[in-house]
Design an enzyme around this catalytic site. Sequence first.
Site, mmCIF file in Angstrom:
data_model
loop_
_atom_site.group_PDB
_atom_site.id
_atom_site.type_symbol
_atom_site.label_atom_id
_atom_site.label_comp_id
_atom_site.label_asym_id
_atom_site.label_seq_id
_atom_site.Cartn_x
_atom_site.Cartn_y
_atom_site.Cartn_z
ATOM 1 N N CYS A 135 0.818 -1.220 0.000
ATOM 2 C CA CYS A 135 0.000 0.000 0.000
ATOM 3 C C CYS A 135 0.851 1.269 0.000
ATOM 4 C CB CYS A 135 -0.956 -0.016 1.179
ATOM 5 S SG CYS A 135 -1.887 -1.550 1.275
ATOM 6 N N HIS A 274 -3.133 6.940 2.030
ATOM 7 C CA HIS A 274 -3.608 5.637 1.569
ATOM 8 C C HIS A 274 -4.958 5.350 2.230
ATOM 9 C CE1 HIS A 274 -4.176 1.497 0.865
ATOM 10 N NE2 HIS A 274 -3.789 1.110 2.062
ATOM 11 N N ASN A 304 -10.155 -0.656 0.284
ATOM 12 C CA ASN A 304 -8.704 -0.484 0.247
ATOM 13 C C ASN A 304 -8.176 -1.079 -1.062
ATOM 14 O OD1 ASN A 304 -5.935 -0.815 0.537
ATOM 15 N ND2 ASN A 304 -6.030 -1.547 2.649
HETATM 16 N N1 COA Z 1 -17.960 -8.445 10.362
HETATM 17 C C1 COA Z 1 -18.427 -8.608 11.614
HETATM 18 N N2 COA Z 1 -17.630 -8.855 12.668
HETATM 19 C C2 COA Z 1 -16.297 -8.919 12.438
HETATM 20 C C3 COA Z 1 -15.762 -8.749 11.148
HETATM 21 C C4 COA Z 1 -16.651 -8.519 10.095
HETATM 22 N N3 COA Z 1 -16.231 -8.325 8.824
HETATM 23 N N4 COA Z 1 -14.413 -8.864 11.233
HETATM 24 C C5 COA Z 1 -14.119 -9.090 12.523
HETATM 25 N N5 COA Z 1 -15.261 -9.131 13.248
HETATM 26 C C6 COA Z 1 -15.406 -9.349 14.690
HETATM 27 C C7 COA Z 1 -14.207 -10.028 15.297
HETATM 28 O O1 COA Z 1 -14.321 -11.431 15.154
HETATM 29 C C8 COA Z 1 -14.313 -9.585 16.725
HETATM 30 O O2 COA Z 1 -15.270 -10.358 17.371
HETATM 31 P P1 COA Z 1 -15.044 -10.830 18.904
HETATM 32 O O3 COA Z 1 -14.951 -9.566 19.711
HETATM 33 O O4 COA Z 1 -16.255 -11.648 19.181
HETATM 34 O O5 COA Z 1 -13.768 -11.609 18.881
HETATM 35 C C9 COA Z 1 -14.845 -8.169 16.617
HETATM 36 O O6 COA Z 1 -15.461 -8.077 15.320
HETATM 37 C C10 COA Z 1 -13.797 -7.096 16.748
HETATM 38 O O7 COA Z 1 -12.703 -7.431 15.904
HETATM 39 P P2 COA Z 1 -11.413 -6.543 15.854
HETATM 40 O O8 COA Z 1 -10.439 -7.162 14.888
HETATM 41 O O9 COA Z 1 -10.946 -6.247 17.216
HETATM 42 O O10 COA Z 1 -12.014 -5.199 15.225
HETATM 43 P P3 COA Z 1 -11.324 -3.817 15.040
HETATM 44 O O11 COA Z 1 -12.104 -2.770 15.654
HETATM 45 O O12 COA Z 1 -9.846 -3.862 15.303
HETATM 46 O O13 COA Z 1 -11.481 -3.597 13.461
HETATM 47 C C11 COA Z 1 -10.184 -3.729 11.459
HETATM 48 C C12 COA Z 1 -10.857 -4.502 12.548
HETATM 49 C C13 COA Z 1 -9.508 -4.728 10.497
HETATM 50 C C14 COA Z 1 -11.229 -2.930 10.698
HETATM 51 C C15 COA Z 1 -9.149 -2.757 12.076
HETATM 52 O O14 COA Z 1 -8.313 -3.455 12.960
HETATM 53 C C16 COA Z 1 -8.289 -2.112 11.056
HETATM 54 O O15 COA Z 1 -8.743 -1.293 10.277
HETATM 55 N N6 COA Z 1 -6.980 -2.405 11.038
HETATM 56 C C17 COA Z 1 -6.108 -1.855 10.026
HETATM 57 C C18 COA Z 1 -6.203 -2.749 8.851
HETATM 58 C C19 COA Z 1 -5.735 -2.119 7.622
HETATM 59 O O16 COA Z 1 -6.086 -1.026 7.322
HETATM 60 N N7 COA Z 1 -4.926 -2.866 6.888
HETATM 61 C C20 COA Z 1 -4.440 -2.490 5.651
HETATM 62 C C21 COA Z 1 -3.277 -1.609 5.839
HETATM 63 S S1 COA Z 1 -2.620 -1.244 4.326
#
Ligand code: COA
Length: 347
Positions: A135, A274, A304
Amino acid sequence: EILIGLVGSEMCIRDRPERMRKPLEDLKIVQTASWVPDQVIDNDDLSRIMDTSDDWIQSRTGIKRRHISKHENTADLASKTGQLLLEKSGWQAEELDLILVATMSPDAYTPSTAAIVQGKLQAKNAVAFDVSAACSGFVYGLAVASQMMSTGMVKKAMVIGSEVLSKLIDWHDRTTAVLFGDGAGGVLLEKVPVKAPTLLGLQLKTFGELSNELSAGMTSSGNTFPKPLTELTPFKMNGRAVYRFATHEVPESILQASAQNKLTLDQIDVFLLHQANARIIKQVAKRLKQPLEKFPINIAEYGNTSAASEPILLDECVEKGMIKRGDILALSGFGGGLTTGTIILRY
Ligand code: COA
């Protein structure tokens, strides 16, 4: 005038000594363009094939829909962008000295996606190769092109970010499948006489010790003889770790790039980050104490798109008149590697 120097694993710019001054030439973004596949998959479409919801996806990421390729591969999207760049600018393909494609989802290990694009465009005088920095790829691509232009090796360059990430997604894994989309965007760059420098800051940094936090397309290290080739692995990501990384390292990268020419953040007109997650962008704006209005966000439409996200956003902003000639832009990427990169340019 500016000179790029290497400092450790980071790149930065320092003032060129007086005795080396020549008539000022620098790179200009001559044209922008972008291209995304027709097929739109919205959050409700995803919630029909996996345990997720529009509400969860929008509230955690800001994404409403994404464009997903049906038949086009990465080089097809890049070639369409390249064709548009030539049509809009009036440049001929033969004028190009360099074609760079930043991608983490190339058509093949070899040939490079850029070589396929060069062939399709019949840009027979252009050297072409890919840049792999996920990215951050578009910023890394601009960095490579700008350095080749500063030595005089290249006068006219095409830099494209293009991705078909959908081919690397496990559509049963809700933690990654909801985040990504396909698309391409790019620019034409030319080395031209200028009144004031246009390349105002450049900072790249790689964090290889964090490489396992985000991966896709891993290959087996075992000798496959005499078994058939193994499949590539899909996206795997430690979402929370990448979130923490981005919200800390992106502000740092922007601050370091702006410090090179003593720019204040208030002098930067537009921050093109990004588009990984609207929450990350808001957090970065807050940490930099800059108004959110200076951070355009289009993630709702595309998700993304990795290396393609910044050039798609740049093209949209230019087309809508939100970016004008003379504006100072900070493009900042972050992601797989892990990597960060910021380039500050006068548009
Ligand atoms: N739909 C519904 N629930 C989901 C889900 C989805 N698509 N994906 C994960 N969950 C659930 C998880 O299983 C978890 O459940 P639990 O509490 O029962 O275990 C809960 O939602 C929270 O998950 P978590 O991973 O802690 O959520 P978060 O608030 O961290 O959000 C992201 C997840 C991926 C959106 C966030 O971490 C993020 O944006 N990270 C950066 C990723 C990124 O941008 N990567 C690319 C960089 S180039």
